[in-house]
Design a protein around this motif. Structure first.
Motif, short mmCIF file in Angstrom:
data_model
loop_
_atom_site.label_atom_id
_atom_site.label_comp_id
_atom_site.label_asym_id
_atom_site.label_seq_id
_atom_site.Cartn_x
_atom_site.Cartn_y
_atom_site.Cartn_z
N ASP A 308 0.73 -1.36 -0.08
CA ASP A 308 -0.03 -0.18 0.21
C ASP A 308 0.74 1.26 -0.05
OD1 ASP A 308 -2.57 -1.62 0.55
OD2 ASP A 308 -1.54 -1.96 2.24
N ILE A 309 0.57 2.24 -0.71
CA ILE A 309 1.19 3.83 -0.70
C ILE A 309 0.60 4.26 0.80
CG2 ILE A 309 0.89 5.94 -1.73
CD1 ILE A 309 0.46 4.39 -4.44
N VAL A 310 -0.60 4.11 1.04
CA VAL A 310 -0.83 4.61 2.24
C VAL A 310 -1.20 3.28 3.28
CG1 VAL A 310 -2.75 6.06 3.71
CG2 VAL A 310 -1.80 6.97 1.42
N ALA A 311 -0.90 3.14 4.35
CA ALA A 311 -0.85 1.79 5.24
C ALA A 311 -2.52 1.62 5.45
CB ALA A 311 -0.18 1.95 6.57
N ASP A 312 -3.08 0.73 5.13
CA ASP A 312 -4.68 0.18 5.75
C ASP A 312 -4.54 -0.33 6.75
OD1 ASP A 312 -3.61 -2.16 4.95
OD2 ASP A 312 -4.94 -2.50 3.32
N GLU A 313 -3.53 -0.63 7.53
CA GLU A 313 -3.35 -0.86 9.01
C GLU A 313 -3.92 -2.41 9.00
OE1 GLU A 313 -2.00 2.20 11.40
OE2 GLU A 313 -1.38 1.46 9.40
N ASP A 314 -4.97 -2.74 9.60
CA ASP A 314 -5.45 -4.00 10.07
C ASP A 314 -6.35 -4.56 8.74
OD1 ASP A 314 -4.06 -4.54 12.33
OD2 ASP A 314 -5.74 -3.85 13.82
#
Length: 435
Positions: A308-314
């Motif tokens: 991911d370019i922006v972390a989608d966390e969980d």
């Protein structure tokens, strides 16, 4: 809509049977007794009463159905029809999409309350054949609506309710994550993050517009918040050159998604301290690597959990559910630069633990060998962990661009046990170079 009813058909048949009996009595006796006449009249009366009762119920059913359909149309006028699309994007957001607020009353769906962003009427012409048609139910009673998230009809004697939304915030308070990089995929860093304005223009809820301006962080990441649904203009401005990247963003109800943008003709230079100019380029996983020992969650392939370019966390991550180490390495994007002196490679991993214990090690895989960075303790919240290699660990020589295009990068992870694993949601590397 009216339907045939078996009760009414039965009574009609009974009525016809009574007529036949009367005709038979007349033919046989040239008349009939008062009792016989009374019985026939009673049967006819019952049949007519039952038939009228059925007709009344059928008419009420029809009115209820038509009222429910009309309330659904009014709801679509307020928040738009989600089935209408243009170029693959939802295109209809109704009154809320133009104004940025729910209407104070149903009049605003047909008559402009004096707003410059109003683009109605939002209701079908069939409602406006008379001045009250779109405001009343099928019993000619005014719909109950006062700017909230429900429309109600009370004309039937019972309340019929149409929910427009679960909450007004679903349509008025949404967010959009994004990233911005330069032509070389370099990040703005601490120096140039303040040189970038990200401006989104939205309706302000009272008939005008509002421009909200944000700046990215050093990694080029920005968050646009409190956005109403609709399609809104977005300008990303590089202030030193007054260079503007103009786009439109479509915001959906309960919206949380990510976009990425790139300046085509702009670089973010940094003083290299040695007569040259320093740059950086970010590379992300683009395929499976030579080691796949972690468990994937939320994705089809391990590398897709962390690219991911922006972390989608969980939402997506790789996982290690024992207290022993295991590694994943991934094929990385090739560099588009190919020139300049490479100063260092930094491998980043974003990870967390779920209980007391958990550790992470950034790792490189070069020429068939895994090279580990330092061991770091995980925290309960997601944090970016990193390790730097200034030279190629396989040769102990300076990095080359061929090395960059051939290496793999990844993560070495352990958790506490099967109930309390360690998670990694994002892996990327940054190549710093001087030109």
């Amino acid at each position: 809509m009216c339907q045939s009813g078996t009760g009414f058909i039965f009574e009609l048949k009974l009525f016809r049977r009574c007529v036949v009996i009367m005709q038979s009595l007349i033919n046989k006796n040239k008349g009939f007794s008062l009792i016989e006449l009374l019985i026939v009249i009673i049967v006819i009366g019952i049949s007519m009463a039952v038939g009228m009762q059925w007709m009344t119920a059928s008419i009420d059913d029809f009115r209820r159905m038509k009222t429910e359909r009309e309330m659904a149309i009014l709801a679509s006028a307020i928040v738009g029809n989600p089935d209408l699309h243009s170029n693959g994007q939802r295109s209809d957001f109704g009154y809320v999409g133009d104004i940025g607020a729910f209407p104070a009353n149903l009049n605003a769906l047909y008559q402009n309350p004096g707003y410059s962003t109003w683009d109605g009427p939002y209701i079908l012409t069939g409602f406006t054949q008379d001045s009250m048609g779109y405001k009343t139910d099928e019993w000619n009673q005014i719909y109950a609506y006062t700017g909230n998230i429900t429309i109600s009809s009370n004309g039937s004697g019972a309340t019929i309710t149409k929910k427009i939304a679960d909450a007004s915030s679903d349509y008025l308070l949404n967010s959009l994550d994004g990233t911005i990089t330069d032509a070389n995929d370099s990040l703005p860093g601490t120096i140039y993050r303040d040189s970038i304005d990200i401006k989104v223009t939205i309706p302000n809820g009272s008939g005008g517009t509002l421009s909200k301006t944000y700046n990215p962080d050093m990694a080029g990441v920005f968050l646009l918040d409190s956005l109403p649904v609709g399609t809104h203009p977005l300008d990303i401005i590089y202030i030193p050159n007054n260079d503007t990247l103009s786009r439109f963003v479509t915001i959906l109800p309960r919206h949380k998604s990510s976009v990425s943008y790139k300046f085509a003709d702009i670089s973010f230079p940094v003083d290299g301290g040695g007569g040259g100019t320093s740059y950086s380029i970010t590379l992300r996983p683009d395929g499976a690597g030579s080691i796949t020992n972690l468990t994937k969650s939320g994705c089809s392939n391990n590398f897709e959990c962390v690219y991911d370019i922006v972390a989608d966390e969980d939402a997506t991550y790789v996982i290690r559910a024992t207290n022993s180490y295991a590694s994943d390495v991934y094929s990385m994007e090739d560099s588009s630069v190919g020139a300049g002196t490479i100063d260092s490679i930094t491998v980043f991993c974003r990870a967390r633990k779920t209980q007391t214990n958990g550790n992470i090690i950034s790792t490189l895989y070069v020429n068939g060998t895994e090279y580990n960075g330092t061991t770091q303790a995980l925290t309960a919240s997601y944090v970016d962990y990193s390790d730097v290699w200034t030279t190629n660990p396989n040769t102990s020589s300076a990095w080359t661009w061929t090395d960059i295009n051939n290496l793999q990068a990844g993560v070495r992870l352990r958790g506490q046990n099967s109930n309390f694993p360690g998670y990694c949601t994002q892996v990327w590397l940054v190549v710093a170079y001087t030109n």
